[in-house]
Design an enzyme around this catalytic site. Structure first.
Site, PDB file in Angstrom:
ATOM      1  N   ASP A   1       0.824  -1.207   0.000  1.00 25.91           N
ATOM      2  CA  ASP A   1       0.000   0.000   0.000  1.00 25.91           C
ATOM      3  C   ASP A   1       0.861   1.262   0.000  1.00 25.91           C
ATOM      4  OD1 ASP A   1       0.962  -0.430   2.581  1.00 25.91           O
ATOM      5  OD2 ASP A   1      -1.002  -0.769   3.467  1.00 25.91           O
TER       6      ASP A   1
ATOM      7  N   ASP B   1      -7.796  -2.258  14.138  1.00 25.47           N
ATOM      8  CA  ASP B   1      -9.188  -2.354  13.667  1.00 25.47           C
ATOM      9  C   ASP B   1      -9.395  -3.557  12.743  1.00 25.47           C
ATOM     10  OD1 ASP B   1      -7.966  -1.594  11.300  1.00 25.47           O
ATOM     11  OD2 ASP B   1      -9.161   0.216  10.992  1.00 25.47           O
TER      12      ASP B   1
ATOM     13  N   GLU C   1      -9.625  -1.493   5.153  1.00 26.64           N
ATOM     14  CA  GLU C   1     -10.306  -1.167   6.401  1.00 26.64           C
ATOM     15  C   GLU C   1     -11.567  -2.021   6.554  1.00 26.64           C
ATOM     16  OE1 GLU C   1      -8.686   0.359   8.433  1.00 26.64           O
ATOM     17  OE2 GLU C   1      -7.984   2.358   7.857  1.00 26.64           O
TER      18      GLU C   1
END
Ligand code: PGA
Length: 275
Positions: free
Chosen positions: A82, A151, A158
């Protein structure tokens, strides 16, 4: 020397993942680096999927020691997961810079063989497709190193990311931006967008090595390995892959329901099996 890898194999006993619990992150780093070193000796143009963040640093440190002892990584091809959108490449926290500083230079990789997604805002609309095309043309990743966000993200996928997603732009969550604020002068300097390999992209790598260290990762790694497969927790995508190694330290191993079984399996692991 480590035993040769079979090209196609299941995780240990067909379990979701082989979970290896180590005393300390450095031991995990050594274990993974030794495995990568043995793969590169057998195949010098091995393709390594590299990750940023604190988690893989013990692997890179141990690999650097292997290099000092004679391992040659100069033909290894690396693909990063990323990149932030809108940070100049030369910004010290762009993943182009981070990969160069933490991976390419210390490991003696050939910079022309290291790929990072293009986070340039001017051409971002096509950056995902271009990265996918590069990955496909190259023939994919042999071993993908992964961390997991608090998370549950892997790469920058995400919560809520499609399990079939490909490389694309994503909006970072508040929690990821807060976690990464430590790398910037002020929290608001953390970019809002990123480009990341998708979960579908990551799942094409031939071997996934997911690392999690520290008490702060105990719940999320247990959920990824033992909870339901869900886009709500992107790290749970590992359960869809046939060859996954999860390496955790003791602090990150406290929330597993089956920790004693993982230890038992690893103690009785056949020597020929490799990671
Ligand atoms: P960390 O980040 O390795 O710095 O904990 C992991 C991640 O965000 O994937």
């Amino acid at each position: 020397r480590d035993p040769p890898m079979r090209s196609v194999r299941r995780s240990s006993e067909g379990a979701v993942a082989e979970v290896v619990i180590v005393e300390h992150p450095d031991v995990g780093g050594e274990l993974v680096a030794r495995h990568i070193a043995s793969r590169v000796r057998a195949q010098p143009d091995f393709t390594l999927g590299v990750a940023t963040g604190s988690t893989p640093l013990p692997v890179y440190a141990a690999l650097a020691r292997e290099c000092a002892a004679g391992l040659d990584l100069s033909r290894v091809v690396a693909f990063a997961l990323d990149e932030y959108v809108g940070l100049p490449r030369q910004h010290p926290e762009s993943y182009h810079s981070v990969i160069q500083r933490e991976v390419t230079e210390p490991l003696g990789l050939d910079p022309s063989l290291v790929r990072v997604p293009d986070g340039d805002e001017a051409t971002i609309a096509t950056a995902g497709e271009r990265y996918e095309a590069e990955l496909t043309a190259h023939g994919g990743v042999d071993l993908q190193l992964l961390g997991i966000g608090t998370d549950g993200h892997v790469g920058f996928n995400e919560p809520g990311s499609s399990l079939a997603s490909l490389t694309r732009i994503k909006t970072l969550t508040a929690s990821t931006r807060a976690d990464n604020a430590r790398f910037f002068d002020a929290p608001e300097q953390v970019p809002t967008h990123c480009i990341t390999q998708g979960i579908g992209t990551i799942l094409r790598a031939r071997h996934l090595v997911l690392l999690a260290f520290g008490a702060g990762k105990a719940d999320v790694i247990a959920a990824a390995v033992e909870g339901p497969v869900t886009a709500t927790l992107p790290g749970s995508c590992i359960q869809l892959h046939a060859h996954v190694t999860v390496v955790v330290d003791e602090a990150a191993a406290t929330s597993f329901e089956r920790a004693s079984y993982y230890r038992w399996v690893y103690e009785h692991k056949p020597a020929w099996q490799g990671l």
